[in-house]
Design an enzyme around this catalytic site. Structure first.
Site, PDB file in Angstrom:
ATOM      1  N   LYS A  35       0.849  -1.201   0.000  1.00 58.48           N
ATOM      2  CA  LYS A  35       0.000   0.000   0.000  1.00 58.48           C
ATOM      3  C   LYS A  35       0.884   1.252   0.000  1.00 58.48           C
ATOM      4  O   LYS A  35       2.089   1.167   0.249  1.00 58.48           O
ATOM      5  CB  LYS A  35      -0.930  -0.021   1.213  1.00 58.48           C
ATOM      6  CG  LYS A  35      -0.219  -0.028   2.552  1.00 58.48           C
ATOM      7  CD  LYS A  35      -1.179  -0.349   3.681  1.00 58.48           C
ATOM      8  CE  LYS A  35      -0.457  -0.322   5.017  1.00 58.48           C
ATOM      9  NZ  LYS A  35      -1.303  -0.857   6.099  1.00 58.48           N
ATOM     10  N   TYR A 252      18.387  28.236  11.621  1.00 58.61           N
ATOM     11  CA  TYR A 252      17.219  28.963  12.114  1.00 58.61           C
ATOM     12  C   TYR A 252      17.012  28.718  13.608  1.00 58.61           C
ATOM     13  O   TYR A 252      17.217  27.612  14.111  1.00 58.61           O
ATOM     14  CB  TYR A 252      15.966  28.487  11.379  1.00 58.61           C
ATOM     15  CG  TYR A 252      15.900  28.932   9.932  1.00 58.61           C
ATOM     16  CD1 TYR A 252      15.927  30.282   9.600  1.00 58.61           C
ATOM     17  CD2 TYR A 252      15.808  27.998   8.922  1.00 58.61           C
ATOM     18  CE1 TYR A 252      15.858  30.687   8.272  1.00 58.61           C
ATOM     19  CE2 TYR A 252      15.730  28.393   7.588  1.00 58.61           C
ATOM     20  CZ  TYR A 252      15.756  29.742   7.275  1.00 58.61           C
ATOM     21  OH  TYR A 252      15.683  30.132   5.960  1.00 58.61           O
TER      22      TYR A 252
HETATM   23  C1  LIG Z   1      -0.618  -1.970   6.621  1.00 53.44           C
HETATM   24  C2  LIG Z   1      -1.256  -3.242   6.985  1.00 53.44           C
HETATM   25  C3  LIG Z   1      -0.482  -4.383   7.206  1.00 53.44           C
HETATM   26  C4  LIG Z   1       1.035  -4.350   7.212  1.00 53.44           C
HETATM   27  O1  LIG Z   1       1.496  -3.687   8.379  1.00 53.44           O
HETATM   28  P1  LIG Z   1       3.051  -3.628   8.734  1.00 53.44           P
HETATM   29  O2  LIG Z   1       3.087  -3.126  10.121  1.00 53.44           O
HETATM   30  O3  LIG Z   1       3.669  -2.685   7.773  1.00 53.44           O
HETATM   31  O4  LIG Z   1       3.562  -5.009   8.566  1.00 53.44           O
HETATM   32  C5  LIG Z   1      -1.132  -5.571   7.448  1.00 53.44           C
HETATM   33  N1  LIG Z   1      -2.492  -5.625   7.494  1.00 53.44           N
HETATM   34  C6  LIG Z   1      -3.252  -4.547   7.303  1.00 53.44           C
HETATM   35  C7  LIG Z   1      -4.736  -4.659   7.385  1.00 53.44           C
HETATM   36  C8  LIG Z   1      -2.677  -3.325   7.050  1.00 53.44           C
HETATM   37  O5  LIG Z   1      -3.436  -2.240   6.859  1.00 53.44           O
END
Ligand SMILES: *Cc1c(COP(=O)(O)O)cnc(C)c1O
Length: 370
Positions: A35, A252
């Site tokens: 994702k 800054y």
């Molecule tokens: C993002 C996600 C994962 C993976 O999570 P990680 O902590 O990156 O391994 C797994 N299951 C769902 C439903 C997610 O949204």
């Protein structure tokens, strides 16, 4: 010439990390979670490294279509399922598996009357309180799903709220009690549960961050015993050098004051590149392979580093902001965030190169972030 900043993506590292996941969860099939455009890496760039995965999981329909267009024949899972009636058509056309976390989504599938049945991951809210049916309502939801025309195989799914703090038993117990006797495969484990909770592995695991070499807890030392490799290196060069005398300040708001005479290097990397502005003085950075630290505020296009440990460094010296030497979580943690966010927030203006196999530095085709 563009500025010297560049991000290298290492598909080989993803391939290696996927192999580690396979070893850790040897009895499970693996959804590679890509994702957010593969956690900021670019799906197309790391796609060749995912060949050994059993499925690809994401949540954007356009990304799902992109994965199919790349030629992926194995399952593709939409982690949040469908949002609108037309999404069911897309799922049908591209053979996507969809999460179903509420009755409205079942109704969308029923209303679309798909000609080809759609496999679903029926999601339980076992305590995370984001998406899913309650444990008490789960059996009824499963019966409604089974009775819904157009629904194919039903996998039972849930998500952990605190697996990185070794705190999964309460959710596992709820899930197991509420699914007892219901047929179907189970899918529970994110990266943290893959690494640390064997009891949760079940039929499918869903690792994301470990594929990219990040720590599920956001703390680099928590994965020190797992030989993961960083799949993203952010590097740049020193473009200026200053010598500060005792009492001089840098940057800054003058947040850093020299307590001795010292050389500092100005690096072509700032928060507009995705480097966290909240990284305080002392955040680790490597110059010509030598570990040192930032000093002063991160500005939009530049940050400053202490050259005391690397007296021969000067203009043109190589700087690693994160990668195999500087752990991304060691940059994120002092800035109050996690490696996940830094990967996802790599700015579009940073040129990206994909490393060829076994060459993690200079090979590859330059292109810009997609
Ligand atoms: C993002 C996600 C994962 C993976 O999570 P990680 O902590 O990156 O391994 C797994 N299951 C769902 C439903 C997610 O949204």
């Amino acid at each position: 010439m563009p500025r010297p900043i560049v991000a290298h993506i290492h598909p080989d590292a993803v391939r290696h990390n996927l192999e580690i996941v396979r070893q850790k969860a040897s009895g499970s099939r693996v959804w590679a979670v890509v994702k957010a455009n593969a956690y900021g890496h670019g799906i197309e760039r790391i796609y060749p490294a995912l060949a050994a995965a059993d499925g690809i999981a994401l949540l954007d329909l356009d990304e799902a279509v992109r994965v199919r267009e790349l030629g992926w024949k194995k399952p593709v899972l939409l982690l949040e399922g469908v949002f609108k009636p037309e999404d069911v058509k897309t799922a049908e056309t591209f053979g996507l598996t969809v999460a179903v976390h509420c009755d409205e989504q079942l109704e969308l599938i029923a209303a679309a009357k798909p000609g080809r049945s759609i496999d679903i991951n029926l999601k339980m809210n076992s305590g995370m309180n984001r998406l899913g049916f309650t444990p008490e309502g789960f059996r009824g939801a499963w019966e409604r799903a089974r009775a819904t025309q157009g629904v194919g195989a039903i996998t039972l799914m849930s998500h952990f709220a605190n697996a990185d703090a070794h705190d999964v038993d309460w959710q596992l117990d709820r899930f197991d009690a509420a699914t007892e006797g219901i047929p179907g495969e189970r899918s529970l484990s994110n990266s943290a549960a893959v690494l640390w909770h064997e009891r949760a592995h079940r039929d499918w695991v869903r690792p994301g961050i470990v594929l990219y070499g990040g720590s599920p807890s956001g703390v680099a030392r928590h994965i020190a015993d797992v030989s993961l490799r960083a799949s993203m290196t952010l590097s740049s060069e020193i473009i200026g050098v200053q010598t500060m005398r005792i009492g001089d300040t840098v940057g800054y708001a003058r947040t850093y004051t020299a307590d001795r005479s010292m050389r500092i290097g100005v690096v072509a990397c700032g928060y507009a590149d995705g480097y966290p502005r909240h990284a305080p003085s002392g955040t680790p950075v490597a110059v010509d392979g030598v570990m040192t630290r930032t000093v002063g505020r991160v500005s939009m296009d530049m940050l400053t580093v202490d050259l005391t440990p690397c007296p021969s460094a000067g203009i043109g010296s190589k700087v690693e902001l994160w990668g195999d030497q500087v752990k991304i979580d060691d940059v994120a943690e002092p800035a109050g965030t996690i490696g996940y966010e830094l990967m996802c927030a790599l700015a579009r203006r940073v040129p990206v190169r994909v490393s060829a196999a076994h060459d993690d530095t200079h090979a590859g085709v330059a292109e810009f972030a997609v």
